[in-house]
Design a protein around this motif. Structure first.
Motif, PDB file in Angstrom:
ATOM      1  N   ALA A   1       0.836  -1.201   0.000  1.00  0.00           N
ATOM      2  CA  ALA A   1       0.000   0.000   0.000  1.00  0.00           C
ATOM      3  C   ALA A   1       0.873   1.255   0.000  1.00  0.00           C
ATOM      4  CB  ALA A   1      -0.934  -0.017   1.204  1.00  0.00           C
ATOM      5  N   GLU A   2       1.883   1.233   0.820  1.00  0.00           N
ATOM      6  CA  GLU A   2       2.728   2.403   0.954  1.00  0.00           C
ATOM      7  C   GLU A   2       3.513   2.683  -0.335  1.00  0.00           C
ATOM      8  OE1 GLU A   2       2.816   4.426   3.391  1.00  0.00           O
ATOM      9  OE2 GLU A   2       4.577   5.647   2.868  1.00  0.00           O
ATOM     10  N   LEU A   3       4.094   1.641  -0.879  1.00  0.00           N
ATOM     11  CA  LEU A   3       4.874   1.807  -2.104  1.00  0.00           C
ATOM     12  C   LEU A   3       4.016   2.381  -3.218  1.00  0.00           C
ATOM     13  CD1 LEU A   3       7.014  -1.457  -2.137  1.00  0.00           C
ATOM     14  CD2 LEU A   3       7.795   0.883  -1.716  1.00  0.00           C
ATOM     15  N   ARG A   4       2.842   1.811  -3.318  1.00  0.00           N
ATOM     16  CA  ARG A   4       1.914   2.229  -4.350  1.00  0.00           C
ATOM     17  C   ARG A   4       1.539   3.703  -4.206  1.00  0.00           C
ATOM     18  NH1 ARG A   4      -1.210  -2.272  -5.863  1.00  0.00           N
ATOM     19  NH2 ARG A   4      -1.177  -1.798  -8.075  1.00  0.00           N
ATOM     20  N   LEU A   5       1.302   4.086  -2.974  1.00  0.00           N
ATOM     21  CA  LEU A   5       0.974   5.480  -2.706  1.00  0.00           C
ATOM     22  C   LEU A   5       2.142   6.372  -3.101  1.00  0.00           C
ATOM     23  CD1 LEU A   5      -1.756   5.317  -1.673  1.00  0.00           C
ATOM     24  CD2 LEU A   5      -0.995   5.885   0.623  1.00  0.00           C
ATOM     25  N   ALA A   6       3.341   5.825  -2.990  1.00  0.00           N
ATOM     26  CA  ALA A   6       4.524   6.603  -3.350  1.00  0.00           C
ATOM     27  C   ALA A   6       4.793   6.529  -4.845  1.00  0.00           C
ATOM     28  CB  ALA A   6       5.732   6.096  -2.568  1.00  0.00           C
ATOM     29  N   GLY A   7       3.902   5.884  -5.558  1.00  0.00           N
ATOM     30  CA  GLY A   7       4.006   5.886  -7.009  1.00  0.00           C
ATOM     31  C   GLY A   7       4.760   4.726  -7.634  1.00  0.00           C
ATOM     32  N   TRP A   8       5.080   3.765  -6.830  1.00  0.00           N
ATOM     33  CA  TRP A   8       5.808   2.626  -7.389  1.00  0.00           C
ATOM     34  C   TRP A   8       4.887   1.745  -8.231  1.00  0.00           C
ATOM     35  CZ3 TRP A   8      10.817   0.550  -5.423  1.00  0.00           C
ATOM     36  CH2 TRP A   8      11.508   1.502  -4.647  1.00  0.00           C
ATOM     37  N   GLN A   9       5.458   1.133  -9.235  1.00  0.00           N
ATOM     38  CA  GLN A   9       4.721   0.153 -10.005  1.00  0.00           C
ATOM     39  C   GLN A   9       4.989  -1.222  -9.409  1.00  0.00           C
ATOM     40  OE1 GLN A   9       2.605   0.513 -12.647  1.00  0.00           O
ATOM     41  NE2 GLN A   9       2.763   2.719 -12.249  1.00  0.00           N
ATOM     42  N   LEU A  10       3.923  -1.880  -9.029  1.00  0.00           N
ATOM     43  CA  LEU A  10       4.080  -3.233  -8.478  1.00  0.00           C
ATOM     44  C   LEU A  10       3.499  -4.240  -9.471  1.00  0.00           C
ATOM     45  CD1 LEU A  10       3.034  -2.668  -4.768  1.00  0.00           C
ATOM     46  CD2 LEU A  10       5.284  -2.425  -5.820  1.00  0.00           C
ATOM     47  N   PRO A  11       4.132  -5.319  -9.647  1.00  0.00           N
ATOM     48  CA  PRO A  11       5.375  -5.783  -9.018  1.00  0.00           C
ATOM     49  C   PRO A  11       6.644  -5.401  -9.779  1.00  0.00           C
ATOM     50  CG  PRO A  11       4.456  -7.532 -10.331  1.00  0.00           C
ATOM     51  CD  PRO A  11       3.543  -6.358 -10.510  1.00  0.00           C
ATOM     52  N   GLN A  12       6.469  -4.689 -10.898  1.00  0.00           N
ATOM     53  CA  GLN A  12       7.642  -4.433 -11.748  1.00  0.00           C
ATOM     54  C   GLN A  12       8.797  -3.794 -10.980  1.00  0.00           C
ATOM     55  OE1 GLN A  12       4.587  -3.435 -12.298  1.00  0.00           O
ATOM     56  NE2 GLN A  12       3.866  -4.275 -14.248  1.00  0.00           N
ATOM     57  N   GLU A  13       8.476  -2.837 -10.157  1.00  0.00           N
ATOM     58  CA  GLU A  13       9.547  -2.123  -9.478  1.00  0.00           C
ATOM     59  C   GLU A  13       9.901  -2.714  -8.122  1.00  0.00           C
ATOM     60  OE1 GLU A  13       9.374   2.299 -11.289  1.00  0.00           O
ATOM     61  OE2 GLU A  13       7.859   1.887  -9.779  1.00  0.00           O
ATOM     62  N   MET A  14       9.044  -3.565  -7.623  1.00  0.00           N
ATOM     63  CA  MET A  14       9.342  -4.214  -6.347  1.00  0.00           C
ATOM     64  C   MET A  14       8.515  -5.492  -6.218  1.00  0.00           C
ATOM     65  SD  MET A  14      11.163  -3.854  -3.496  1.00  0.00           S
ATOM     66  CE  MET A  14      11.413  -2.212  -2.804  1.00  0.00           C
ATOM     67  N   SER A  15       9.212  -6.565  -6.088  1.00  0.00           N
ATOM     68  CA  SER A  15       8.507  -7.824  -5.841  1.00  0.00           C
ATOM     69  C   SER A  15       8.278  -7.969  -4.348  1.00  0.00           C
ATOM     70  CB  SER A  15       9.345  -9.005  -6.345  1.00  0.00           C
ATOM     71  OG  SER A  15       9.294  -9.083  -7.749  1.00  0.00           O
ATOM     72  N   VAL A  16       7.167  -8.589  -3.993  1.00  0.00           N
ATOM     73  CA  VAL A  16       6.883  -8.801  -2.577  1.00  0.00           C
ATOM     74  C   VAL A  16       6.394 -10.225  -2.361  1.00  0.00           C
ATOM     75  CG1 VAL A  16       5.510  -8.085  -0.584  1.00  0.00           C
ATOM     76  CG2 VAL A  16       6.225  -6.382  -2.269  1.00  0.00           C
ATOM     77  N   ILE A  17       6.948 -10.856  -1.350  1.00  0.00           N
ATOM     78  CA  ILE A  17       6.448 -12.176  -0.981  1.00  0.00           C
ATOM     79  C   ILE A  17       6.293 -12.180   0.528  1.00  0.00           C
ATOM     80  CG2 ILE A  17       8.725 -13.243  -0.687  1.00  0.00           C
ATOM     81  CD1 ILE A  17       7.511 -15.805  -1.953  1.00  0.00           C
ATOM     82  N   ALA A  18       5.303 -12.926   1.004  1.00  0.00           N
ATOM     83  CA  ALA A  18       5.067 -12.933   2.449  1.00  0.00           C
ATOM     84  C   ALA A  18       4.961 -14.354   2.970  1.00  0.00           C
ATOM     85  CB  ALA A  18       3.798 -12.166   2.776  1.00  0.00           C
ATOM     86  N   LEU A  19       5.191 -14.505   4.235  1.00  0.00           N
ATOM     87  CA  LEU A  19       4.942 -15.784   4.888  1.00  0.00           C
ATOM     88  C   LEU A  19       3.496 -15.787   5.370  1.00  0.00           C
ATOM     89  CD1 LEU A  19       8.211 -16.243   6.938  1.00  0.00           C
ATOM     90  CD2 LEU A  19       7.769 -16.495   4.506  1.00  0.00           C
ATOM     91  N   HIS A  20       2.933 -16.959   5.505  1.00  0.00           N
ATOM     92  CA  HIS A  20       1.519 -17.171   5.839  1.00  0.00           C
ATOM     93  C   HIS A  20       0.673 -16.984   4.598  1.00  0.00           C
ATOM     94  CE1 HIS A  20       2.452 -16.246  10.220  1.00  0.00           C
ATOM     95  NE2 HIS A  20       2.000 -17.472  10.189  1.00  0.00           N
ATOM     96  N   ASP A  21      -0.432 -17.669   4.604  1.00  0.00           N
ATOM     97  CA  ASP A  21      -1.340 -17.494   3.488  1.00  0.00           C
ATOM     98  C   ASP A  21      -2.773 -17.452   3.981  1.00  0.00           C
ATOM     99  OD1 ASP A  21      -1.474 -17.368   0.513  1.00  0.00           O
ATOM    100  OD2 ASP A  21      -2.904 -18.975   0.880  1.00  0.00           O
TER     101      ASP A  21
END
Lengths: 345, 345
Positions: A259-279
């Motif tokens: 959410a934060e990255l996006r608000l800062a104008g980042w393109q996801l996932p192109q500019e930042m990949s994110v993976i999390a634990l738990h599903d």
DNA sequence: TAGGTATGAACAAACGATTGTTCAAGATCA
DNA sequence: TGATCTTGAACAATCGTTTGTTCATACCTA
């Protein structure tokens, strides 16, 4: 109206109608030591019991046997998918073994009261305890318990029974996947610095880096807690680095980060990949849908309940049971890094 | 080691040490009919009880009084934020009134067993029932119950006690807000056609349109169930229309709708505003963060538990209690329509 | 046929509280 | 001083089971 029939029939009533003693009825219905009872008598009793729709009075039994056949589960949050999954798992196993599950939400504030209340009033035979409290707090709480208990995803030095998720391996796997995509600068959005699980995850993260001959860079690691807002805040640090991917400790902090990255104008996932634990379901609801390493939280609940029940049955099980992480679930939040890394923002 | 002290002390032990009869101890500790006891005796008993850390044995009391002081809550899903909130609310009120909460997850499959099991074994004094089952199924389940119960967000003709959310007003409010932003073509992503709540929401939607002199257009209404995937599917219909905004029945279907539109290349919220009923943390996690009308689900749990407890205390409360919707929470998913509407996609 | 062993079921004692009833002693009154 | 009323606490029954023990009957064996 069948109402009358539904009213609780007692052992005495069944006995009277079958013209035998209550003890005989009890023995037949318990099914134990069947030897000493004539088949004919047994049948007659069974018949009457069914006709009267007899159900053992749970309370009387509990009193006599001094066992409640009830397990308590204490959780810090009810709306966290991790805990609800654990509850579901525990409830299943409990039910399957003839136990009920008493649920007790415990705010981090009211130390100990819940545990003490449940166990000291003989309401439960044992306790499943999930806590986000610091070790000492938890320990002193548990000192009040006068029943066996199992800790959920927590380890406390001593003989306490625990079921823990293998956070280390999960973290390793998640990081490994990012590496396999070609990421070299991988940030870690971790948990509380002191926490056991946080350390484990960090260790897994390092293991993966090491295996790939990538140097560990402390500036790529930020610790927070496991909330949405902490995720937002922590990610600001990572945004200043040249990280191209983030391995987040848990779903909600990953969501915060995105959410934060996006608000800062980042393109996801192109500019930042994110993976999390738990599903959980909502990993799929995010945009981009979040890649995760599934953690077997429901199974943790199941196993914990199992462990507790076997302990209650007199067994002396292994104090700590570790559960392997589940599979990697690749969704849309992880892609190969772009050739030219983003400089900053 | 204070272990010994922590072992359950019985009334008899307290009585012995205080050199009085158990009945006297009981009366003092129950606090009732204090008249007949000398202050000095009372004090002595209290002292001993404290020293022995006496806790009434819950089971014995339950047997004697034929009340378990336990409430059961039956829910169809444990991970749905709506239900966990209700559980939390119920647990709070229960605890406050000296009741415990037995939780029982009930898959839509195993009809009736849970309700029957809990109530017929005298494990609970009353039941809180949340169900997604069809009316007849639910009704036949409840017929097994031999304890009072309260329905959660469900109304069943008859004298059943219910606590319902005012879905109609919530829907009206959400729609009204979209209208106030300038939207004229508003889609409704509804719930199961037969369901009571679905009808209510539709009614609220219509009310808002009517109040603004906007003609109701059936083609702007799609019904599904309350899942993520249903949201995705349903929204495809709306995407074909000239709707500029969507009022969704619940969070997860709204999330599904947003995910689907986005995948289809829509710009949110510019090309489509979305608002949903119900609120939870994850409304904030979506992108754009989802505007909602908060529904007091936790309070529903509280009120239901309250109702049940007062019923158990012999009161004869109103059969149906309606809760007003909570406030409108404006986030980022709702904006004024663009002058030129999108033609299609 | 007498003595001993199975067999099947009744008897009875808990479990730990709550609560109606009884009862001894002190206080009150005539 | 003797009869009655209060007061404070003991007595005792009960809630519905479970489970160790007793006991009558029938069956064997010698």
């Amino acid at each position: 109206m069948t109402k009358k029939q539904r009213q609780k029939a007692t052992l005495a009533e069944v006995a009277a109608m079958a013209e035998v003693d209550v003890s005989t009825v009890s023995r037949v219905l318990r099914g134990q030591s069947e030897q000493r009872i004539r088949a004919e008598t047994k049948e007659r009793i069974l018949e009457v019991a069914k006709k009267l729709n007899y159900r053992a009075n749970y309370t009387a039994r509990a009193l006599r046997m001094s066992r409640t056949f009830t397990l308590g589960i204490v959780v810090p949050q009810l709306d966290n998918p991790v805990f609800s999954a654990a509850i579901r798992g525990a409830e299943n196993v409990a039910a399957k073994n003839g136990y009920s599950l008493l649920i007790s939400h415990r705010d981090p504030g009211d130390a100990g009261t819940t545990i003490a209340k449940l166990s000291q009033m003989n309401r439960v035979d044992g306790l499943l305890v999930a806590s986000l409290d610091a070790d000492e707090v938890l320990r002193s709480d548990l000192a009040e318990a006068n029943v066996p208990y199992v800790l959920l995803n927590r380890q406390l030095p001593g003989t306490a029974l625990s079921v823990v998720l293998d956070s280390r391996e999960a973290a390793r796997r998640a990081t490994e996947y990012l590496i396999s995509l070609g990421h070299l600068r991988i940030g870690h959005l971790g948990g509380r610095p002191g926490g056991f699980n946080a350390q484990e995850r960090l260790a897994g993260y390092k293991m993966a880096l090491e295996a790939a001959d990538i140097a560990f860079d402390p500036s790529l690691v930020t610790m927070g807690d496991y909330t949405f807002s902490a995720g937002r805040e922590s990610v600001r640090e990572l945004a200043k680095t040249d990280a191209t991917a983030i391995m987040a400790a848990t779903l909600v902090s990953a969501a915060g980060a995105m959410a934060e990255l996006r608000l800062a104008g980042w393109q996801l996932p192109q500019e930042m990949s994110v993976i999390a634990l738990h599903d959980a379901l909502f990993a799929e609801m995010l945009f981009p849908a979040l890649s995760t390493v599934m953690m077997p939280t429901e199974e943790m609940g199941r196993v914990a309940a199992d462990l507790l029940i076997s302990k209650l049955s007199g067994a002396d099980p292994e104090p700590v049971l570790a559960l392997p992480p589940g599979r990697l679930i690749v969704r849309d939040s992880t892609v190969a890094p772009r050739s030219g890394a983003r400089t900053s923002k």
